[in-house]
Each structure stands twice: as structure tokens, then as C-alpha cells.
Design a protein around this motif. Structure first.
Motif, PDB file in Angstrom:
ATOM      1  N   LYS A  88       0.842  -1.187   0.000  1.00 10.37           N
ATOM      2  CA  LYS A  88       0.000   0.000   0.000  1.00 10.37           C
ATOM      3  C   LYS A  88       0.882   1.243   0.000  1.00 10.37           C
ATOM      4  O   LYS A  88       2.055   1.183   0.375  1.00 10.37           O
ATOM      5  CB  LYS A  88      -0.905   0.007   1.235  1.00 10.37           C
ATOM      6  N   ALA A  89       0.314   2.353  -0.430  1.00  8.13           N
ATOM      7  CA  ALA A  89       1.056   3.614  -0.385  1.00  8.13           C
ATOM      8  C   ALA A  89       1.511   3.874   1.041  1.00  8.13           C
ATOM      9  O   ALA A  89       0.727   3.792   1.987  1.00  8.13           O
ATOM     10  CB  ALA A  89       0.168   4.759  -0.873  1.00  8.13           C
ATOM     11  N   GLY A  90       2.797   4.156   1.198  1.00 10.88           N
ATOM     12  CA  GLY A  90       3.356   4.403   2.521  1.00 10.88           C
ATOM     13  C   GLY A  90       3.946   3.184   3.199  1.00 10.88           C
ATOM     14  O   GLY A  90       4.494   3.294   4.295  1.00 10.88           O
ATOM     15  N   THR A  91       3.874   2.019   2.544  1.00 11.34           N
ATOM     16  CA  THR A  91       4.479   0.806   3.105  1.00 11.34           C
ATOM     17  C   THR A  91       6.006   0.895   3.023  1.00 11.34           C
ATOM     18  O   THR A  91       6.550   1.216   1.964  1.00 11.34           O
ATOM     19  CB  THR A  91       4.015  -0.438   2.337  1.00 11.34           C
ATOM     20  N   PRO A  92       6.734   0.615   4.100  1.00  9.81           N
ATOM     21  CA  PRO A  92       8.198   0.565   4.009  1.00  9.81           C
ATOM     22  C   PRO A  92       8.625  -0.554   3.057  1.00  9.81           C
ATOM     23  O   PRO A  92       8.199  -1.698   3.210  1.00  9.81           O
ATOM     24  CB  PRO A  92       8.632   0.263   5.447  1.00  9.81           C
ATOM     25  N   ILE A  93       9.434  -0.217   2.065  1.00 10.15           N
ATOM     26  CA  ILE A  93       9.855  -1.217   1.080  1.00 10.15           C
ATOM     27  C   ILE A  93      11.364  -1.459   1.089  1.00 10.15           C
ATOM     28  O   ILE A  93      11.830  -2.476   0.565  1.00 10.15           O
ATOM     29  CB  ILE A  93       9.406  -0.825  -0.347  1.00 10.15           C
ATOM     30  N   ALA A  94      12.137  -0.534   1.668  1.00 13.95           N
ATOM     31  CA  ALA A  94      13.599  -0.682   1.645  1.00 13.95           C
ATOM     32  C   ALA A  94      14.229   0.309   2.605  1.00 13.95           C
ATOM     33  O   ALA A  94      13.548   1.179   3.175  1.00 13.95           O
ATOM     34  CB  ALA A  94      14.128  -0.452   0.231  1.00 13.95           C
ATOM     35  N   LEU A  95      15.554   0.168   2.743  1.00 13.69           N
ATOM     36  CA  LEU A  95      16.355   1.148   3.470  1.00 13.69           C
ATOM     37  C   LEU A  95      17.294   1.818   2.475  1.00 13.69           C
ATOM     38  O   LEU A  95      17.857   1.152   1.594  1.00 13.69           O
ATOM     39  CB  LEU A  95      17.159   0.476   4.588  1.00 13.69           C
ATOM     40  N   SER A  96      17.444   3.117   2.584  1.00 11.73           N
ATOM     41  CA  SER A  96      18.298   3.844   1.642  1.00 11.73           C
ATOM     42  C   SER A  96      19.763   3.520   1.878  1.00 11.73           C
ATOM     43  O   SER A  96      20.148   2.991   2.923  1.00 11.73           O
ATOM     44  CB  SER A  96      18.060   5.348   1.783  1.00 11.73           C
ATOM     45  N   GLY A  97      20.594   3.847   0.866  1.00 11.84           N
ATOM     46  CA  GLY A  97      22.002   3.505   0.985  1.00 11.84           C
ATOM     47  C   GLY A  97      22.877   4.268   0.028  1.00 11.84           C
ATOM     48  O   GLY A  97      22.559   5.399  -0.374  1.00 11.84           O
ATOM     49  N   ASN A  98      23.971   3.616  -0.393  1.00  9.95           N
ATOM     50  CA  ASN A  98      24.968   4.252  -1.245  1.00  9.95           C
ATOM     51  C   ASN A  98      25.567   3.217  -2.183  1.00  9.95           C
ATOM     52  O   ASN A  98      26.769   3.208  -2.438  1.00  9.95           O
ATOM     53  CB  ASN A  98      26.058   4.893  -0.371  1.00  9.95           C
ATOM     54  N   THR A  99      24.709   2.322  -2.706  1.00  9.02           N
ATOM     55  CA  THR A  99      25.193   1.235  -3.568  1.00  9.02           C
ATOM     56  C   THR A  99      25.104   1.623  -5.045  1.00  9.02           C
ATOM     57  O   THR A  99      24.364   2.533  -5.416  1.00  9.02           O
ATOM     58  CB  THR A  99      24.373  -0.045  -3.316  1.00  9.02           C
ATOM     59  N   GLY A 100      25.827   0.909  -5.876  1.00  9.20           N
ATOM     60  CA  GLY A 100      25.822   1.173  -7.312  1.00  9.20           C
ATOM     61  C   GLY A 100      26.618   2.407  -7.675  1.00  9.20           C
ATOM     62  O   GLY A 100      27.562   2.789  -6.988  1.00  9.20           O
ATOM     63  N   ARG A 101      26.231   3.051  -8.777  1.00 11.36           N
ATOM     64  CA  ARG A 101      26.916   4.260  -9.233  1.00 11.36           C
ATOM     65  C   ARG A 101      26.383   5.441  -8.433  1.00 11.36           C
ATOM     66  O   ARG A 101      25.412   6.109  -8.818  1.00 11.36           O
ATOM     67  CB  ARG A 101      26.684   4.477 -10.725  1.00 11.36           C
ATOM     68  N   SER A 102      27.012   5.711  -7.315  1.00 13.60           N
ATOM     69  CA  SER A 102      26.528   6.739  -6.398  1.00 13.60           C
ATOM     70  C   SER A 102      27.711   7.504  -5.824  1.00 13.60           C
ATOM     71  O   SER A 102      28.762   6.935  -5.539  1.00 13.60           O
ATOM     72  CB  SER A 102      25.726   6.086  -5.263  1.00 13.60           C
ATOM     73  N   THR A 103      27.527   8.803  -5.674  1.00 10.68           N
ATOM     74  CA  THR A 103      28.598   9.647  -5.130  1.00 10.68           C
ATOM     75  C   THR A 103      28.402   9.936  -3.639  1.00 10.68           C
ATOM     76  O   THR A 103      29.177  10.681  -3.042  1.00 10.68           O
ATOM     77  CB  THR A 103      28.664  10.981  -5.898  1.00 10.68           C
ATOM     78  N   GLY A 104      27.355   9.352  -3.054  1.00 12.24           N
ATOM     79  CA  GLY A 104      27.083   9.555  -1.639  1.00 12.24           C
ATOM     80  C   GLY A 104      25.692   9.043  -1.308  1.00 12.24           C
ATOM     81  O   GLY A 104      24.893   8.775  -2.203  1.00 12.24           O
ATOM     82  N   PRO A 105      25.397   8.868  -0.033  1.00  8.99           N
ATOM     83  CA  PRO A 105      24.088   8.337   0.368  1.00  8.99           C
ATOM     84  C   PRO A 105      22.938   9.229  -0.108  1.00  8.99           C
ATOM     85  O   PRO A 105      22.966  10.449   0.085  1.00  8.99           O
ATOM     86  CB  PRO A 105      24.164   8.312   1.891  1.00  8.99           C
TER      87      PRO A 105
END
Length: 257
Positions: free
Chosen positions: A187-204
Motif C-alpha cells: 500500500k502507499a506508505g508501506t516501508p519497502i527498503a532502506l536507503s544507501g549508497n550502492t551502485g553508481r553513487s557519489t554519496g548516500p
């Protein structure tokens, strides 16, 4: 004649009328069922029978296409593991999308990087980068079903794709942990993940995309991230226009109408 005698006779008459009504109703149902069976039997002899597709089109014209859309939304290109599984699909010219039942993908209200062409990298940025620390909760923007939860080393890193009831798909990239699995309804607003700094990323941060049938749309034409709301209750997709619009800096300051 006594009043009690009259009342008794009226009661008998009422019971008789009810019995006749029930009998007539039963006869009517029986006749209907027989007529229906006869109709089906006759159709067996007809060369050009009514096809399922014709019945579906008729129902769509009669009742509208909302139910039909929901019936097919989780089947078309569902098992494709690409972010854009609609590369050979017949995409409608326009589509009005209901975005009124929404949730913000992260709690922060800061856009670190907007949608659009990145000259310094020589490539298109097909979403927005939202402020988020490693481990912040990421939420489903609309109700729908998780299509992908996978890893891409040189791009999104750990990412989730959710296909929504309103026809959109949203992409959540550079995650640190999945909280949902493919084929799971959310449902809208359901927690689906935790943010991070994986892949092609220059920072969290959270990389967030909105797409209609694979075509990326500037998320800031739908979401007002600064004010934690939406721009308006519906978004009109137009295949013949540039759905990206501007970089989104103006739309970020617009309040919900």
C-alpha cells in the motif's frame, strides 16, 4: 359479520396472494434458465460466435475501463527483469493518471539533484536524488505490486521497482536493504527498503524515478517534495510531448491544488 371473522379471512387472502407470487417468481426463474440454455445451444450452431474479446470490449464501453486496466496491469511484461519492460509495447498517446492517493518516498524534503540532462556526466538523469542517510526508511509512493528487487553493480545498485494501480511504475535506487520481495502487494506508505549508497553513487541518497509504460517522467511534475505533497490530484501523460518538462525547480515550489 364479526370483526374477528373479517380479519381472519383477510389473513387467508394475504397468504394466498404471497403463495401465488412465490410460485410466479419460481416459474419466471425457471423460464429464464431454460431460455439461457436454449440461447447457448443455438449459438453452438453459429459460425461467428461472440468472442471473449468482443465481450470485454463491450463491458469496457458499458462500465468504463478501470476494471479492465487493473485486470491486465500485473501481467503485461511482468516477468521482464529490465527497468523498462515496455520497449515494444503500444503506448497510448495520452493517459490521465490518478496520483491523489500517495506517500512521500522518504521523510526528507530536500532534492539534491533534479531530473534532466547532466552535462558534466554526458548522460540523462531520469529521476531525482532525494536526501537520505544510509538506513533511512524508503516508502512505496503509491499502492501496487513489487515487480523487481535486484542488484545492478554499475547503475542503481540495490533497487526496487513497484508497479502501481494507477498505471505508473516507480524506481527506488542505491538502497542498502530490501524490506519487500517481488510479487508482493504494498500500500502507499508501506516501508519497502532502506536507503544507501550502492551502485553508481557519489554519496548516500535515494534515486527516485516515475515512469509510465517505461517512459520516464520528471517526478517533480507529480510530487512537490519541498512541501511534502503532490502538484495536483491527477497527472496527464502525453506521449507526443516532452514529459520531462523543466528541471523541476519551479514545480518543487508549487503547492497542491
Amino acid at each position: 359479520m364479526k370483526l374477528s371473522t373479517i380479519s381472519l379471512r383477510l389473513s387467508f387472502i394475504g397468504i394466498a396472494l404471497i403463495s401465488v407470487s412465490i410460485a410466479a417468481s419460481a416459474q419466471s426463474i425457471s423460464d429464464y434458465r431454460k431460455a439461457h440454455r436454449d440461447l447457448l445451444a443455438k449459438q453452438e450452431k453459429i459460425k461467428n460466435k461472440i468472442q471473449v474479446e468482443e465481450a470485454q470490449r463491450y463491458a469496457k464501453d458499458l462500465y468504463g475501463d478501470k476494471e479492465g486496466d487493473n485486470a491486465d496491469i500485473y501481467s503485461e511484461a511482468w516477468n521482464d527483469d529490465r527497468v523498462n519492460p515496455y520497449q515494444n509495447a503500444n503506448i497510448p498517446s495520452t493517459k490521465v493518471i490518478d496520483v491523489s492517493r500517495y506517500a512521500m518516498p522518504v521523510k526528507h524534503k530536500v532534492v539534491n539533484s533534479h531530473y534532466g540532462y547532466r552535462k558534466q556526466f554526458g548522460r540523462m538523469h531520469r529521476g531525482v536524488d532525494l536526501k537520505a542517510s544510509v538506513g533511512d526508511t524508503v516508502y512505496a509512493a503509491f499502492s501496487g505490486k513489487v515487480r523487481l528487487a535486484k542488484f545492478e553493480r554499475n547503475g542503481y545498485g540495490f533497487f526496487v521497482v513497484v508497479r502501481h494501480d494507477n498505471g505508473l511504475e516507480t524506481v527506488y535506487g542505491h538502497l542498502s536493504k530490501f524490506l519487500v520481495k517481488p510479487n508482493q502487494f504494498v500500500k502507499a506508505g508501506t516501508p519497502i527498503a532502506l536507503s544507501g549508497n550502492t551502485g553508481r553513487s557519489t554519496g548516500p541518497h535515494l534515486h527516485f524515478e516515475t515512469r509510465f509504460m517505461g517512459i520516464d517522467i520528471n517526478p517533480e511534475k507529480i510530487f512537490d517534495f519541498v512541501n511534502g505533497s503532490i502538484v495536483r490530484d491527477s497527472f496527464t501523460f502525453n506521449k507526443n510531448e516532452n514529459n520531462s518538462g523543466s528541471t523541476g525547480r519551479k514545480s518543487a515550489s508549487r503547492r497542491r491544488r
